[in-house]
Design an enzyme around this catalytic site. Structure first.
Site, PDB file in Angstrom:
ATOM      1  N   ASP A  18     -13.955 -69.247  21.742  1.00 20.96           N
ATOM      2  CA  ASP A  18     -15.343 -69.054  22.180  1.00 20.96           C
ATOM      3  C   ASP A  18     -16.103 -68.546  20.958  1.00 20.96           C
ATOM      4  O   ASP A  18     -15.504 -68.247  19.916  1.00 20.96           O
ATOM      5  CB  ASP A  18     -15.392 -68.018  23.319  1.00 20.96           C
ATOM      6  CG  ASP A  18     -16.811 -67.714  23.788  1.00 20.96           C
ATOM      7  OD1 ASP A  18     -17.576 -68.671  24.009  1.00 20.96           O
ATOM      8  OD2 ASP A  18     -17.172 -66.530  23.918  1.00 20.96           O
ATOM      9  N   SER A  19     -17.415 -68.404  21.119  1.00 20.48           N
ATOM     10  CA  SER A  19     -18.211 -67.835  20.031  1.00 20.48           C
ATOM     11  C   SER A  19     -17.956 -66.337  19.863  1.00 20.48           C
ATOM     12  O   SER A  19     -18.214 -65.786  18.802  1.00 20.48           O
ATOM     13  CB  SER A  19     -19.694 -68.045  20.326  1.00 20.48           C
ATOM     14  OG  SER A  19     -20.021 -67.401  21.548  1.00 20.48           O
ATOM     15  N   CYS A  64     -15.788 -71.884  26.233  1.00 24.60           N
ATOM     16  CA  CYS A  64     -17.197 -71.709  25.902  1.00 24.60           C
ATOM     17  C   CYS A  64     -17.941 -72.926  26.439  1.00 24.60           C
ATOM     18  O   CYS A  64     -17.564 -74.064  26.118  1.00 24.60           O
ATOM     19  CB  CYS A  64     -17.336 -71.617  24.385  1.00 24.60           C
ATOM     20  SG  CYS A  64     -19.036 -71.625  23.800  1.00 24.60           S
ATOM     21  N   GLU A  98     -22.939 -58.982  24.401  1.00 18.54           N
ATOM     22  CA  GLU A  98     -22.200 -58.669  23.170  1.00 18.54           C
ATOM     23  C   GLU A  98     -22.534 -57.250  22.690  1.00 18.54           C
ATOM     24  O   GLU A  98     -21.729 -56.599  22.043  1.00 18.54           O
ATOM     25  CB  GLU A  98     -22.522 -59.691  22.070  1.00 18.54           C
ATOM     26  CG  GLU A  98     -21.872 -61.058  22.273  1.00 18.54           C
ATOM     27  CD  GLU A  98     -20.386 -61.116  21.853  1.00 18.54           C
ATOM     28  OE1 GLU A  98     -19.969 -60.299  21.015  1.00 18.54           O
ATOM     29  OE2 GLU A  98     -19.663 -61.975  22.385  1.00 18.54           O
ATOM     30  N   CYS A 142     -21.716 -69.930  31.572  1.00 16.72           N
ATOM     31  CA  CYS A 142     -21.483 -69.328  30.254  1.00 16.72           C
ATOM     32  C   CYS A 142     -20.356 -68.339  30.470  1.00 16.72           C
ATOM     33  O   CYS A 142     -20.390 -67.558  31.432  1.00 16.72           O
ATOM     34  CB  CYS A 142     -22.732 -68.612  29.752  1.00 16.72           C
ATOM     35  SG  CYS A 142     -22.421 -67.631  28.257  1.00 16.72           S
ATOM     36  N   HIS A 186     -19.564 -65.711  29.018  1.00 13.05           N
ATOM     37  CA  HIS A 186     -19.908 -64.291  28.911  1.00 13.05           C
ATOM     38  C   HIS A 186     -20.340 -63.718  30.270  1.00 13.05           C
ATOM     39  O   HIS A 186     -20.219 -62.516  30.506  1.00 13.05           O
ATOM     40  CB  HIS A 186     -21.087 -64.088  27.945  1.00 13.05           C
ATOM     41  CG  HIS A 186     -20.712 -64.108  26.498  1.00 13.05           C
ATOM     42  ND1 HIS A 186     -20.335 -65.258  25.835  1.00 13.05           N
ATOM     43  CD2 HIS A 186     -20.675 -63.117  25.571  1.00 13.05           C
ATOM     44  CE1 HIS A 186     -20.102 -64.963  24.568  1.00 13.05           C
ATOM     45  NE2 HIS A 186     -20.296 -63.666  24.383  1.00 13.05           N
TER      46      HIS A 186
HETATM   47  N1  DGL Z   1     -19.653 -67.927  25.924  1.00 13.41           N
HETATM   48  C1  DGL Z   1     -20.468 -68.984  25.532  1.00 13.41           C
HETATM   49  C2  DGL Z   1     -20.740 -70.042  26.505  1.00 13.41           C
HETATM   50  O1  DGL Z   1     -19.974 -70.158  27.451  1.00 13.41           O
HETATM   51  C3  DGL Z   1     -21.185 -68.940  24.248  1.00 13.41           C
HETATM   52  C4  DGL Z   1     -22.431 -68.227  24.254  1.00 13.41           C
HETATM   53  C5  DGL Z   1     -23.112 -68.226  22.927  1.00 13.41           C
HETATM   54  O2  DGL Z   1     -22.488 -67.963  21.916  1.00 13.41           O
HETATM   55  O3  DGL Z   1     -24.314 -68.506  22.927  1.00 13.41           O
HETATM   56  O4  DGL Z   1     -21.688 -70.771  26.402  1.00 13.41           O
END
Ligand code: DGL
Length: 261
Positions: free
Chosen positions: A11-12, A74, A151, A183, A185
């Site tokens: 993931d990011s 992600c 974050e 997402c 997150h």
């Molecule tokens: N967790 C991410 C997603 O599912 C990445 C979010 C990001 O870095 O913008 O999109």
């Protein structure tokens, strides 16, 4: 391929830990190598080309570590780079995207009208809309402040509540059957989201993706029967919040290293 080889998850940043944790609970014998690309976070505001390049570098690294499967934990990378990665690596290794299991879940539950919140990259890709819209009305909304907020560790204070309220209290979300947290997150703010949308099913990609991975490995005869190695966590730039979140999910003694790709 051999069952004892690791599973690569990326993931990011810390969002994919929600998926990695679900994988760990369902498949506790597996050796996970997690990569959080904190140097390039957030992916959601980047171009598809940039996300494809970052993802390419990460998958190349995970392959060099002998991974037997890759989970793109992600949504931004799954929607911007999923096909791109399949074309380049799909003949070498199974690649599981978080999008497909979530779409399948919506169809299984028989929902007719859903809301979707995600990064700009995910909403603008139109991937979820195309996969769902034949049978389901989709109201997609980009919510770009949520990833930096999470974050930063702001998951349950007055600032996070104000931002979530601003995004969710919209007429288009009034009579939805379900809200998709598209997402990885967002499961970290799931409980507040549920407070703002009482009676709405809130779906995320954590457990459904773990189950999809389980099925893929089982069908390929690649499920690991005995735990041999500890999970590894790599980030491209150190952040304290990643460290803390990884410890919350996986315990204090995690093996966390920095690796710039
Ligand atoms: N967790 C991410 C997603 O599912 C990445 C979010 C990001 O870095 O913008 O999109």
């Amino acid at each position: 391929m051999h069952p004892s080889q690791p599973i690569g998850i990326f993931d990011s940043g810390m969002g994919g830990l929600t998926v990695a944790h679900a994988v760990h609970r369902l498949l506790p014998n597996e050796h996970l190598i997690y990569f959080g690309d904190t140097k390039h976070l957030p992916y959601g505001d980047k171009s598809s080309e940039a996300i494809q390049q970052y993802s390419f570098n990460i998958v190349t690294y995970l392959l060099s570590r002998g991974c037997k499967a890759i989970v793109i934990a992600c949504n931004s990378a799954s929607t911007a780079a999923g096909d791109f990665l399949h074309q380049r690596f799909g003949h070498l290794i199974p690649i599981i995207k978080v999008v497909d299991p979530l779409v399948q879940k919506v169809h299984e539950m028989g929902f007719r009208k859903v809301g979707l919140i995600a990064t700009k990259a995910t909403t603008q890709s139109g991937v979820y809309q195309r996969a769902l819209e034949e049978k389901v009305a989709v109201h997609a909304k980009a919510t770009p402040l949520l990833v930096p907020m999470i974050e930063e560790g702001f998951t349950r204070n007055h600032i996070s509540k104000a931002i979530i309220e601003e995004y969710l209290l919209k007429p288009e979300f009034n009579d939805i059957d379900a809200l998709l947290l598209a997402c990885t997150h967002y499961p970290l703010i799931r409980s507040i989201v549920e407070e703002y949308l009482p009676g709405v099913h809130v779906l995320d990609s954590t457990e459904v993706t773990a189950k999809a991975l389980h099925k893929t490995l089982q069908e390929a005869g690649l499920l690991c029967q005995k735990r041999e190695q500890e999970n590894e966590f790599l980030i491209s730039d150190y952040t304290e919040t990643f460290d803390q979140q990884a410890q919350i999910f996986f315990g204090q003694d995690i093996d966390l290293r920095t690796l710039s790709l």
